[in-house]
Design a protein around this motif. Structure first.
Motif, PDB file in Angstrom:
ATOM      1  N   LEU A   1      -7.684  -3.993 -19.859  1.00 30.34           N
ATOM      2  CA  LEU A   1      -7.253  -2.696 -19.331  1.00 30.34           C
ATOM      3  C   LEU A   1      -7.615  -1.508 -20.219  1.00 30.34           C
ATOM      4  CD1 LEU A   1      -3.698  -3.533 -17.877  1.00 30.34           C
ATOM      5  CD2 LEU A   1      -5.799  -3.121 -16.624  1.00 30.34           C
TER       6      LEU A   1
ATOM      7  N   ASP B   1     -10.551  12.702 -20.051  1.00 26.42           N
ATOM      8  CA  ASP B   1     -11.573  11.655 -20.159  1.00 26.42           C
ATOM      9  C   ASP B   1     -11.293  10.509 -19.189  1.00 26.42           C
ATOM     10  OD1 ASP B   1     -12.333  13.244 -22.170  1.00 26.42           O
ATOM     11  OD2 ASP B   1     -11.866  11.855 -23.804  1.00 26.42           O
ATOM     12  N   ARG B   2     -12.373   9.808 -18.896  1.00 26.11           N
ATOM     13  CA  ARG B   2     -12.223   8.610 -18.076  1.00 26.11           C
ATOM     14  C   ARG B   2     -11.646   7.495 -18.942  1.00 26.11           C
ATOM     15  NH1 ARG B   2     -14.369   5.725 -13.629  1.00 26.11           N
ATOM     16  NH2 ARG B   2     -14.912   3.595 -14.178  1.00 26.11           N
ATOM     17  N   MET B   3     -10.486   6.975 -18.567  1.00 25.16           N
ATOM     18  CA  MET B   3      -9.846   5.917 -19.346  1.00 25.16           C
ATOM     19  C   MET B   3      -9.611   4.680 -18.484  1.00 25.16           C
ATOM     20  SD  MET B   3      -7.213   8.128 -21.627  1.00 25.16           S
ATOM     21  CE  MET B   3      -7.823   9.153 -22.955  1.00 25.16           C
ATOM     22  N   ALA B   4     -10.525   4.432 -17.589  1.00 24.87           N
ATOM     23  CA  ALA B   4     -10.389   3.296 -16.684  1.00 24.87           C
ATOM     24  C   ALA B   4     -10.534   1.987 -17.456  1.00 24.87           C
ATOM     25  CB  ALA B   4     -11.455   3.393 -15.604  1.00 24.87           C
ATOM     26  N   PRO B   5      -9.920   0.926 -16.943  1.00 29.41           N
ATOM     27  CA  PRO B   5     -10.054  -0.388 -17.581  1.00 29.41           C
ATOM     28  C   PRO B   5     -11.522  -0.769 -17.736  1.00 29.41           C
ATOM     29  CG  PRO B   5      -8.466  -0.479 -15.798  1.00 29.41           C
ATOM     30  CD  PRO B   5      -9.088   0.872 -15.740  1.00 29.41           C
TER      31      PRO B   5
ATOM     32  N   LEU C   1      -0.724   1.183 -20.771  1.00 32.08           N
ATOM     33  CA  LEU C   1      -0.924   0.017 -19.912  1.00 32.08           C
ATOM     34  C   LEU C   1       0.342  -0.327 -19.124  1.00 32.08           C
ATOM     35  CD1 LEU C   1      -2.894  -2.136 -22.510  1.00 32.08           C
ATOM     36  CD2 LEU C   1      -3.735  -0.294 -21.066  1.00 32.08           C
TER      37      LEU C   1
END
Lengths: 535, 112
Positions: free
Chosen positions: A135, A304-308, A425
């Protein structure tokens, strides 16, 4: 041709076996006759009384029933003065050693508990590590794995030195903390500790409970992922174990614990928590919320992009958590008995229901049934059923499964966004909310029909002759939810206050966060000197 | 010598490769790339967090060939990669000054 001599031999052998082999049994049936001198078995100490065959069978039956084998021989107890000079009834010297059912673990129960202990460790390594690791962003995957491994190593040492004794000892005779008698696991051997279980080895019990102590702080890692110094995390967890986990675990599970409704007749709050809804999920979840608020948001949060970085790892970890959770929940029966079987069933039903309902809600409300939705639902279902699994029936489990999807879903999808904290998470949304919900639902759905331990002398009403803690009455006539709320409030306040104190002290002394450059480069390379993925 | 750079939809790679092989193109370099043109991106939601993804996965083919083969190759790529929908990609053609086959040290058109 061949069959006849073979039959004859079998008959002859059988006859001999009948006549000679169980000589000790025969000797005890015809009581006055001493065992024949020919037997190689050592005769019991001269002073020890003879146990009858009936007593010995009763003791064996107590293995099947998971009850106390000493009860079978209680008529042989004599009055003796103990170390403090108080007279009490006890077995004559040498008697326990002379009996093959006393002071030993039962193989079936012990096998299941060793399996369960391994399953619970499997939940952390690598289950939770992969679930969380998938994640986070690619540059922080190893930091999560390192934090889980760090918990496993450090907590094991703390548990060996002090933790086990502080939770499950009783020399302090306190509802808040155990004792000092088992420091460094002194005297913790393979014989059962009958305070907790009649048929599993004391050391197996200690190791099993240790796995819970490992996964609890590891859960906190989810909320503060990607932005806390490794040294600060380890010091926080070290302090947190002593201040929060050891006292809380004693209060709920210790035989002299404040909130141990099932086993402590003096419990001031006769609450129930089968496998750790309050101890494990509430303490870690609420502590995680406070810690992540004190720590602050990740740099670039919301921009910012904090995708898994890998939903595949996340799903693999979820599957391991689910499988390992059978050790966590069904193992918490501390025996391979009917209560464990019930816990196994309710765990399955709740997890599957919550996983499916969460994904269904996503499909209806958002258009996609996502993998993260299935995974979140499964974990939420497992969290919520944890305190209830040994006390509710299958209908209760399905109901719990539905609510386990709906309530954490709302928290994670909506309330978190409104409140704006960065629980990276969703440790709070799943574990704290789920654990709290589970503790409450346990109060509403617990039934004596699946767990006879809710209706014993310990849980009986308070009377002058037999001072029970009154739990049985709460279960039958309602009111258990109120008791559970007291346990919830105490756990919540205790976790929040203690975590805030530890976190502020650490922040002042060593600082909690790495520099923005380190955070930007990723914790893997700067804190651990390694990268998760090389091209 | 010319270089064709073709940005195409990933699932069209096999068809394009076969079409080029048929007209005698003997090699190519393929890269997984991301980019955007007129085709819009999409939104990903992880629990409560929404991310707009502008860059979509595409395949980039690089083919260096003799001038004689250019027209045929260009037509083959366009024909094979076309679906008629937005996002089919683009093809760029440029001059190549020199080429060397490392093993034999041949240069120019003999090396492509």
């Amino acid at each position: 041709m061949i069959k006849i001599p073979r039959l004859a031999a079998t008959l002859a052998f059988g006859l001999m076996t009948c006549l000679f082999s169980p000589s000790t049994l025969n000797a005890q049936q015809t009581e006055p006759t001493p065992p024949p001198a020919a037997t190689t078995e050592a005769a019991p100490a001269a002073s020890a009384p003879e146990a009858s065959l009936e007593m010995r069978i009763n003791a064996l039956e107590s293995y099947l029933q998971n009850t106390n084998p000493e009860e079978a021989f209680k008529s042989l107890k004599v009055k003796k003065k103990n170390d403090e000079g108080v007279e009490e009834s006890a077995f004559p010297e040498g008697f326990i050693q002379s009996q093959k059912t006393l002071g030993i673990a039962g193989p079936g129960h012990n096998a299941w508990m060793m399996t369960s202990a391994a399953l619970v460790l499997f939940m952390t390594l690598p289950g939770l590590a992969l679930f969380y690791g998938g994640l986070v962003r690619k540059k922080n995957v190893l930091s999560v794995l390192a934090q889980c491994l760090g918990c496993a190593g450090m907590v094991t040492l703390l548990w060996w030195a002090f933790g086990y004794s502080l939770v499950f000892g009783k020399s302090f005779n306190s509802p808040y903390l155990g004792g000092s008698e088992y420091f460094f696991l002194k005297g913790v051997d393979s014989a059962p500790n009958t305070d907790y279980s009649y048929w599993i080895s004391h050391n197996v019990f200690a190791m099993y409970q240790m796995m819970f102590a490992i996964i609890t702080p590891a859960l906190i890692v989810g909320a503060i992922a990607e932005r806390m110094k490794f040294s600060a995390i380890m010091l926080f967890i070290g302090a947190w174990m002593f201040v929060v986990y050891f006292p809380m675990a004693h209060m709920i599970w210790g035989v002299t614990g404040l909130m141990n409704g099932v086993w402590n007749k003096d419990a001031a709050i006769p609450a129930i928590d089968f496998a750790g809804g309050t101890v494990v999920h509430m303490t870690s979840g609420w502590s995680a919320l406070i810690l992540c608020m004190i720590l602050g948001k990740r740099t670039g949060f919301g921009k910012d992009r904090m995708a898994p970085h890998s939903m595949v790892l996340c799903m693999v970890g979820t599957g391991m958590l689910w499988v390992g959770w059978y050790g966590f929940n069904a193992g918490s029966a501390l025996a391979a008995d009917g209560i464990a079987a019930n816990a196994f069933t309710t765990t399955t039903l709740a997890a599957a229901t919550a996983s499916f309902v969460w994904a269904l809600m996503e499909r209806i409300l958002r258009g996609h049934a996502s993998i993260l939705g299935f995974c979140s639902g499964a974990v939420a279902g497992l969290v919520v059923i944890t305190p209830a699994c040994g006390f509710v029936d299958s209908t209760g489990a399905v109901l719990i499964g539905v609510l386990a999807a709906v309530v954490p879903y709302i928290f994670v999808m909506h309330i978190k966004g409104i409140l704006g904290y960065d629980d990276a998470l969703d440790t709070f949304g799943v574990h704290a909310v789920g654990g709290t919900l589970g503790a409450l639902l346990t109060g509403l759905l617990a039934t004596k029909s699946v767990n006879a331990n809710l209706d014993t002398a310990v849980t009986a009403a308070k009377t002058a002759a037999e001072p029970g803690n009154g739990l049985a009455d709460f279960v039958t006539n309602g009111g258990l939810a109120g008791v559970q709320c007291q346990a919830i409030a105490l756990t919540l306040v205790f976790s929040v206050v203690a975590t805030a104190i530890i976190a502020f002290v650490l922040k002042a002394v060593i600082g909690l966060r790495p520099t923005p450059e380190v955070e930007d480069a990723g914790l893997d390379i700067s804190e651990h000197g390694e990268e998760g993925y090389l091209i | 010598m010319k270089k064709i750079e073709a940005i195409i939809k990933p699932f069209k790679l096999e068809e394009v490769k076969d079409a080029l092989a048929e007209i005698g193109v003997e090699g190519m370099t393929v890269t997984e790339v991301k980019g955007f043109g007129r085709q819009k991106g999409h939104t990903e939601i992880y629990r409560g967090s929404e991310y707009t993804v502008d860059f979509l996965p595409k395949i980039k083919l690089e083919i260096v060939l003799t001038d004689a083969l250019l027209e045929q190759a260009l037509a083959a790529v366009v024909k094979a990669a076309k679906t008629g929908k937005i996002g089919d990609g683009k093809v760029f053609v440029s001059n190549v000054e020199e080429a060397v086959r490392i093993r034999t040290e041949e240069t120019g058109e003999r090396a492509v």
